[in-house]
Write an enzyme that holds these catalytic residues in place. Structure first.
Site, PDB file in Angstrom:
ATOM      1  N   LYS A 102       7.684  -1.718  11.596  1.00  0.00           N
ATOM      2  CA  LYS A 102       7.988  -2.626  10.472  1.00  0.00           C
ATOM      3  C   LYS A 102       8.404  -1.811   9.255  1.00  0.00           C
ATOM      4  O   LYS A 102       8.075  -0.624   9.145  1.00  0.00           O
ATOM      5  CB  LYS A 102       6.796  -3.516  10.117  1.00  0.00           C
ATOM      6  CG  LYS A 102       5.539  -2.779   9.602  1.00  0.00           C
ATOM      7  CD  LYS A 102       5.499  -2.591   8.086  1.00  0.00           C
ATOM      8  CE  LYS A 102       4.271  -1.819   7.630  1.00  0.00           C
ATOM      9  NZ  LYS A 102       4.449  -0.839   6.623  1.00  0.00           N
ATOM     10  N   ASP A 123      -2.402  -4.231   9.104  1.00  0.00           N
ATOM     11  CA  ASP A 123      -1.022  -4.525   9.516  1.00  0.00           C
ATOM     12  C   ASP A 123      -0.919  -5.089  10.942  1.00  0.00           C
ATOM     13  O   ASP A 123       0.152  -5.510  11.368  1.00  0.00           O
ATOM     14  CB  ASP A 123      -0.168  -3.238   9.498  1.00  0.00           C
ATOM     15  CG  ASP A 123       0.212  -2.815   8.094  1.00  0.00           C
ATOM     16  OD1 ASP A 123       0.160  -3.669   7.192  1.00  0.00           O
ATOM     17  OD2 ASP A 123       0.559  -1.635   7.922  1.00  0.00           O
TER      18      ASP A 123
HETATM   19  O1  C5P Z   1      -6.158  -1.508   7.178  1.00  0.00           O
HETATM   20  P1  C5P Z   1      -5.688  -0.114   7.424  1.00  0.00           P
HETATM   21  O2  C5P Z   1      -6.669   0.687   8.233  1.00  0.00           O
HETATM   22  O3  C5P Z   1      -4.310  -0.016   7.930  1.00  0.00           O
HETATM   23  O4  C5P Z   1      -5.653   0.567   5.982  1.00  0.00           O
HETATM   24  C1  C5P Z   1      -5.599   1.960   5.818  1.00  0.00           C
HETATM   25  C2  C5P Z   1      -6.113   2.330   4.417  1.00  0.00           C
HETATM   26  O5  C5P Z   1      -5.228   1.856   3.405  1.00  0.00           O
HETATM   27  C3  C5P Z   1      -7.476   1.734   4.059  1.00  0.00           C
HETATM   28  O6  C5P Z   1      -8.510   2.545   4.491  1.00  0.00           O
HETATM   29  C4  C5P Z   1      -7.401   1.664   2.540  1.00  0.00           C
HETATM   30  O7  C5P Z   1      -7.701   2.914   1.991  1.00  0.00           O
HETATM   31  C5  C5P Z   1      -5.931   1.386   2.272  1.00  0.00           C
HETATM   32  N1  C5P Z   1      -5.635  -0.046   2.093  1.00  0.00           N
HETATM   33  C6  C5P Z   1      -6.020  -0.687   0.920  1.00  0.00           C
HETATM   34  N2  C5P Z   1      -5.762  -2.015   0.772  1.00  0.00           N
HETATM   35  C7  C5P Z   1      -5.127  -2.712   1.745  1.00  0.00           C
HETATM   36  C8  C5P Z   1      -4.712  -2.090   2.941  1.00  0.00           C
HETATM   37  C9  C5P Z   1      -4.981  -0.742   3.073  1.00  0.00           C
HETATM   38  O8  C5P Z   1      -6.602  -0.071   0.017  1.00  0.00           O
HETATM   39  N3  C5P Z   1      -4.891  -4.009   1.553  1.00  0.00           N
END
Ligand code: C5P
Length: 315
Positions: free
Chosen positions: A11, A141
Site C-alpha cells: 500500500k 495496517d
Molecule cells: O500497529 P503497528 O505495529 O503497525 O505500528 C507500529 C508502530 O507505529 C507502533 O508501535 C507505534 O509506535 C506507531 N504507531 C502509532 N500510532 C498508530 C500506528 C502506529 O504511534 N496509529
C-alpha cells in the site's frame, strides 16, 4: 496436504495526518490508503505436525517469531485450537517483491495473507470483517491489507471506510535498499516535536476526521482525477523523516522536478517515496531519469499502478 497461493499487495499513503494521542500509546490518525500492484507471493500449506515453519527468499526477512507472518499463524492457532488440532500446522513460503521496512506495509500484507490463507486451509468460513478484526490485534495496517483498494482509515488506522476504486493510476516508487526507518521512532519523534498541537477532545478528533472525509482529496478520488489527487497528497511524518534522512529529501525533491510528475510524497513512515505520473510510459521515462540522476545500485525503482483489491487467491 492442501495449499494456497496468495497475492499480497503493498500500500501507499495518499494522505497521512496525525491528529492526536491515544491512551494505548498509539496515535489517532486520518489516512487515505491505496493498494498498488507491487505484491509479494505467499504459499501456505498444511503440515501434519502442529508447528509453524516460515521460509523466505529475502535475506533481510527473519523467519522466526519476530516475523509478523509467524505471529499471524500463531494467533490463528490460539484462536482456533480445534482446527489446529484437526489440520495440524502450517508451512509458509514468502516470495518478497515489496521492499522491506519501507512504509509500504510489506510485513502487514504478508500477515493479512496468512490470516486469509489459514481461514481457507482450515475451512473456518470467517467473514472479511472477522479476519480484519483478528488482523487489527497484530498491526494497525493489517485490516486495510485484507480489504485493499482505496479507503479512509481512522483510529489507529484500523477503522476503515471504503472509498471509490482508483485503479490504473500510475506510480513510480523509489527506495534505498539499505535505508530503513523505524515506524515507532518516526511517531515518537513526531510526538516530541509536534505533540503540543494534537487535538484533545473526542469531538475535535471526530470533526477533523469528518473534515478530511468531505475534503478536497476525497473529492479528487471520487472524480478519479489524478492531477488533483497528486496536488493534495499529504504526509505529516515527512516533517520528521525528511530532516533526518537527507537522501530521502533529495529523492523527494528530484521527483518533484521531473517532467510528467503530477505529485510526489513519502509513503507511511518512509523511507520510500512515490510519484504519481500520467501514464505507464511516462513512469518509465521518470524512472530512467531518476536512475541517471542517482546511478546508485542501492536505489530500487519500480513503475507500478493503483489496484482495487487486497489479498487475492492466485490458486
Ligand atoms: O500497529 P503497528 O505495529 O503497525 O505500528 C507500529 C508502530 O507505529 C507502533 O508501535 C507505534 O509506535 C506507531 N504507531 C502509532 N500510532 C498508530 C500506528 C502506529 O504511534 N496509529
Amino acid at each position: 496436504m492442501r495449499s494456497y497461493n496468495l497475492i499480497a499487495p503493498a500500500k501507499i499513503n495518499l494522505y497521512l495526518e496525525i491528529i492526536g494521542d491515544r491512551p494505548d500509546g498509539y496515535h489517532e490518525l486520518v489516512m487515505i490508503l491505496q493498494s498498488i500492484d507491487l505484491a509479494d507471493r505467499i504459499n501456505i500449506r498444511a503440515i501434519s505436525d502442529e508447528t509453524i515453519r516460515v521460509h523466505c527468499n529475502h535475506p533481510q526477512v527473519p523467519t522466526d517469531k519476530t516475523n509478523l507472518v509467524y505471529r499471524a499463524a500463531e494467533l490463528m492457532m490460539k484462536h482456533f485450537p480445534e482446527a489446529a488440532a484437526k489440520y495440524g500446522g502450517v508451512e509458509i513460503t514468502l516470495e518478497k517483491n515489496i521492499p522491506v521496512a519501507a512504509g509500504l506495509a510489506g510485513g502487514s500484507t504478508n500477515a493479512a495473507a496468512v490470516l486469509v490463507g489459514i481461514d481457507l486451509l482450515w475451512n473456518l468460513g470467517l467473514t472479511q470483517t472477522e479476519i480484519e478484526e483478528l488482523g487489527a490485534t497484530l498491526g494497525s495496517d493489517i485490516p486495510f491489507c485484507v480489504a485493499g483498494g482505496t479507503a479512509i482509515a481512522t483510529g489507529r488506522g484500523e477503522q476503515l471506510a471504503p472509498l471509490p476504486n482508483l485503479d490504473h493510476i500510475y506510480i513510480v516508487l523509489a527506495k534505498y535498499r539499505s535505508l530503513e526507518v523505524s515506524t515507532p521512532w518516526a511517531y515518537k519523534t513526531y510526538r516530541q516535536e509536534f505533540g503540543s498541537t494534537y487535538l484533545k477532545t473526542t469531538e475535535d478528533l471526530a470533526a477533523r476526521a469528518a473534515a478530511v472525509h468531505s475534503g478536497e482529496i476525497v473529492k479528487a478520488i471520487v472524480h478519479k482525477n489524478a492531477t488533483e489527487i497528486a496536488q493534495k497528497l499529504h504526509n505529516d511524518l515527512e516533517r520528521v523523516v525528511l530532516p533526518a534522512h537527507p537522501q530521502v529529501l533529495q529523492l523527494r525533491e528530484l521527483f518533484a522536478t521531473q517532467p510528467g510528475v503530477l505529485g510526489t510524497m513519502m509513503s507511511g513512515s518512509g523511507p520510500s517515496v512515490f510519484a504519481i505520473v500520467e501514464s505507464e510510459q511516462q513512469g518509465q521515462v521518470v524512472k530512467q531519469s531518476i536512475r541517471e540522476a542517482i546511478p546508485d545500485e542501492d536505489l530500487e525503482l519500480f513503475v507500478t499502478r493503483t489496484i482495487n483489491h487486497g489479498i487475492q487467491i492466485a490458486s
